[in-house]
Structure formats: C-alpha cells, structure tokens
Design a protein around this motif. Structure first.
Motif, PDB file in Angstrom:
ATOM      1  N   ALA A  23       0.328  -1.331   0.213  1.00  0.00           N
ATOM      2  CA  ALA A  23       0.326  -0.337  -0.069  1.00  0.00           C
ATOM      3  C   ALA A  23       1.682   1.187  -0.040  1.00  0.00           C
ATOM      4  N   MET A  24       0.492   2.423  -0.692  1.00  0.00           N
ATOM      5  CA  MET A  24       0.924   3.756  -0.427  1.00  0.00           C
ATOM      6  C   MET A  24      -0.075   4.572  -0.344  1.00  0.00           C
ATOM      7  N   ILE A  25      -0.033   5.880   0.860  1.00  0.00           N
ATOM      8  CA  ILE A  25      -0.841   6.005   1.317  1.00  0.00           C
ATOM      9  C   ILE A  25      -0.360   7.369   1.832  1.00  0.00           C
ATOM     10  N   GLN A  26      -0.980   8.985   1.357  1.00  0.00           N
ATOM     11  CA  GLN A  26      -0.821   9.859   1.708  1.00  0.00           C
ATOM     12  C   GLN A  26      -1.777  11.112   2.192  1.00  0.00           C
ATOM     13  N   TRP A  27      -1.406  11.715   3.094  1.00  0.00           N
ATOM     14  CA  TRP A  27      -2.104  12.198   4.416  1.00  0.00           C
ATOM     15  C   TRP A  27      -2.195  13.817   3.327  1.00  0.00           C
ATOM     16  N   GLU A  28      -3.106  14.598   3.585  1.00  0.00           N
ATOM     17  CA  GLU A  28      -2.931  15.732   3.639  1.00  0.00           C
ATOM     18  C   GLU A  28      -1.593  16.113   4.769  1.00  0.00           C
ATOM     19  N   ALA A  29      -0.851  17.646   4.948  1.00  0.00           N
ATOM     20  CA  ALA A  29      -0.984  18.252   6.221  1.00  0.00           C
ATOM     21  C   ALA A  29      -1.750  18.440   7.509  1.00  0.00           C
ATOM     22  N   GLY A  30      -1.483  17.457   8.591  1.00  0.00           N
ATOM     23  CA  GLY A  30      -2.462  18.646   9.542  1.00  0.00           C
ATOM     24  C   GLY A  30      -2.186  18.335  10.956  1.00  0.00           C
ATOM     25  N   ARG A  31      -3.121  18.117  12.023  1.00  0.00           N
ATOM     26  CA  ARG A  31      -2.913  18.913  13.530  1.00  0.00           C
ATOM     27  C   ARG A  31      -2.799  16.928  13.723  1.00  0.00           C
ATOM     28  N   TYR A  32      -2.357  16.429  13.348  1.00  0.00           N
ATOM     29  CA  TYR A  32      -1.705  14.648  14.244  1.00  0.00           C
ATOM     30  C   TYR A  32      -1.064  14.453  14.650  1.00  0.00           C
ATOM     31  N   THR A  33      -1.397  13.733  15.892  1.00  0.00           N
ATOM     32  CA  THR A  33       0.160  13.627  16.579  1.00  0.00           C
ATOM     33  C   THR A  33       0.574  11.765  16.499  1.00  0.00           C
ATOM     34  N   GLU A  34      -0.788  11.276  15.742  1.00  0.00           N
ATOM     35  CA  GLU A  34      -0.850   9.854  15.287  1.00  0.00           C
ATOM     36  C   GLU A  34      -1.850   9.308  14.102  1.00  0.00           C
ATOM     37  N   LEU A  35      -0.870   8.895  13.371  1.00  0.00           N
ATOM     38  CA  LEU A  35      -1.747   8.473  11.894  1.00  0.00           C
ATOM     39  C   LEU A  35      -1.799   7.042  12.126  1.00  0.00           C
ATOM     40  N   ARG A  36      -2.354   6.412  12.087  1.00  0.00           N
ATOM     41  CA  ARG A  36      -2.694   4.285  11.646  1.00  0.00           C
ATOM     42  C   ARG A  36      -2.903   3.911  10.480  1.00  0.00           C
ATOM     43  N   ASP A  37      -2.797   2.203  10.102  1.00  0.00           N
ATOM     44  CA  ASP A  37      -3.163   2.601   8.933  1.00  0.00           C
ATOM     45  C   ASP A  37      -3.208   0.222   9.140  1.00  0.00           C
ATOM     46  N   GLN A  38      -3.619   0.195   8.963  1.00  0.00           N
ATOM     47  CA  GLN A  38      -3.567  -1.647   8.748  1.00  0.00           C
ATOM     48  C   GLN A  38      -4.421  -2.398   7.957  1.00  0.00           C
ATOM     49  N   PHE A  39      -3.641  -3.586   7.596  1.00  0.00           N
ATOM     50  CA  PHE A  39      -4.577  -4.701   6.157  1.00  0.00           C
ATOM     51  C   PHE A  39      -5.316  -4.929   7.198  1.00  0.00           C
ATOM     52  N   VAL A  40      -6.270  -5.526   6.791  1.00  0.00           N
ATOM     53  CA  VAL A  40      -7.841  -6.602   7.651  1.00  0.00           C
ATOM     54  C   VAL A  40      -8.180  -6.597   6.679  1.00  0.00           C
ATOM     55  N   ARG A  41      -8.722  -8.599   7.025  1.00  0.00           N
ATOM     56  CA  ARG A  41      -9.216  -9.330   5.748  1.00  0.00           C
ATOM     57  C   ARG A  41     -10.990  -8.737   7.050  1.00  0.00           C
ATOM     58  N   ASP A  42     -12.053  -9.013   5.769  1.00  0.00           N
ATOM     59  CA  ASP A  42     -13.132  -9.091   6.373  1.00  0.00           C
ATOM     60  C   ASP A  42     -13.792  -7.719   6.945  1.00  0.00           C
ATOM     61  N   PRO A  43     -13.261  -6.368   6.388  1.00  0.00           N
ATOM     62  CA  PRO A  43     -13.065  -4.676   7.283  1.00  0.00           C
ATOM     63  C   PRO A  43     -14.788  -5.094   7.536  1.00  0.00           C
ATOM     64  N   LEU A  44     -15.732  -6.267   6.829  1.00  0.00           N
ATOM     65  CA  LEU A  44     -17.604  -5.081   6.457  1.00  0.00           C
ATOM     66  C   LEU A  44     -17.929  -6.246   7.300  1.00  0.00           C
ATOM     67  N   GLY A  45     -17.257  -8.053   8.423  1.00  0.00           N
ATOM     68  CA  GLY A  45     -18.085  -9.087   8.808  1.00  0.00           C
ATOM     69  C   GLY A  45     -19.319  -9.260   7.549  1.00  0.00           C
ATOM     70  N   LEU A  46     -18.698  -9.786   7.199  1.00  0.00           N
ATOM     71  CA  LEU A  46     -19.242 -10.463   5.971  1.00  0.00           C
ATOM     72  C   LEU A  46     -19.007 -11.958   6.040  1.00  0.00           C
ATOM     73  N   THR A  47     -18.083 -12.880   6.918  1.00  0.00           N
ATOM     74  CA  THR A  47     -18.157 -13.512   6.883  1.00  0.00           C
ATOM     75  C   THR A  47     -17.620 -13.874   8.265  1.00  0.00           C
ATOM     76  N   ASP A  48     -17.595 -15.592   8.941  1.00  0.00           N
ATOM     77  CA  ASP A  48     -17.191 -15.631  10.380  1.00  0.00           C
ATOM     78  C   ASP A  48     -16.645 -15.234  11.316  1.00  0.00           C
ATOM     79  N   ASP A  49     -15.661 -14.386  10.572  1.00  0.00           N
ATOM     80  CA  ASP A  49     -14.352 -14.023  10.702  1.00  0.00           C
ATOM     81  C   ASP A  49     -13.838 -12.391  10.341  1.00  0.00           C
TER      82      ASP A  49
END
Length: 159
Positions: A74-100
């Motif tokens: 993945a490649m991720i680009q955010w605009e400048a901001g007043r963040y103190t933390e940025l988070r990212d992750q890969f996820v299997r079934d992020p929308l709850g479509l399976t039994d896991d």
C-alpha cells in the motif's frame, strides 16, 4: 502457476473523520488500476452491487481470485494536519461478511513528519476467495482530514 494481481489507486481525496478506522475506497475500472482477474468487482461475489464507490465501503474490498500466499502493498498520502498519530492496517473482512470478521494485521501507528504524510507498507499472508481484504486508515487530528492518494495491491501466489 499464475500469479493473480490486483492493483488499485484512488482517483481523488477521501475525507476521513478522526477516531475510528475507515476503509479506503477505490473506483472501479480506473485507467490507472489493474484488475485482470476481477478481484475488485462492482458486483461483488455475494451479489451486492456497489453503485457509489465514493460512499460504499465495499469499494475498498479486494476479493482474492484464488487460495494462496498474498503479497499486500500500500501507499498512503495524507494532507498536512495537526496529527500526533496516523494509523493504517490491512484487514481481512473489514465489513463483517464472514464468520471471522475484522481480522486485522500489519497495523502501524506512526508519528507525523513535517508537511505531507507519505507512507508505504508491505505485508504477506494467506488469502482466500471468500474473504475480502482491504486497507484501513485512521488519524487523531481534531477535524476530518483528506487522504490525498492511496494505492492497494494484492498479488496472489496460488498454493
């Protein structure tokens, strides 16, 4: 054995609210994307049809074309901001479509750098056709911020 590849790129900024993780959505049929194996279909394997890729989180799903060893980048680009933390992750079934549902991996918590926030990430894991994968992002700024550009790529090496 054929390696099956899906390569997605956003075609415009996405406004991400602070706090909870958000699925990064990708357009369908974008000229800069590659999806020869139909792993990012508007008509999803379970019959759901995505009619608005900018608003439907299912536009962020890649449905692996085969069982195998998946290489995610993945490649991720955010605009400048007043963040103190940025988070990212890969996820299997992020929308709850399976039994896991919401099976996360490769979660990164990053301190910001001066100016625009630009990151890349790589992870490998087993993938399966009935379990979609996605990229999720989050930030802790006090206001919504734009994810300026993102890419998500999956290469499936059949096992």
């Amino acid at each position: 054995m054929t390696v099956r590849v899906c390569s997605l790129i956003t075609n415009g900024p996405q406004l991400i609210a602070p706090g909870a993780y958000a699925v990064v959505r990708f357009p369908f049929g974008d000229a800069e994307s590659y999806d020869r194996y139909n792993m990012h279909p508007a008509t999803q394997p379970d019959g759901h049809v995505v009619t608005d890729a900018k608003r439907d989180d299912r536009a962020g799903l890649i449905w692996p074309a085969a069982d195998g060893w998946g290489t995610l980048t993945a490649m991720i680009q955010w605009e400048a901001g007043r963040y103190t933390e940025l988070r990212d992750q890969f996820v299997r079934d992020p929308l709850g479509l399976t039994d896991d549902p919401v099976n996360t991996t490769a979660t990164d918590h990053r301190p910001p750098s001066p100016g625009m926030q630009c990151f890349t990430k790589h992870h490998e894991m087993f993938v399966h056709p009935g379990v979609p994968v996605a990229l999720r992002v989050s930030h802790n700024d006090g206001a919504p911020r734009r994810l300026v550009l993102a890419e998500l790529k999956l290469a499936v090496h059949p096992t």
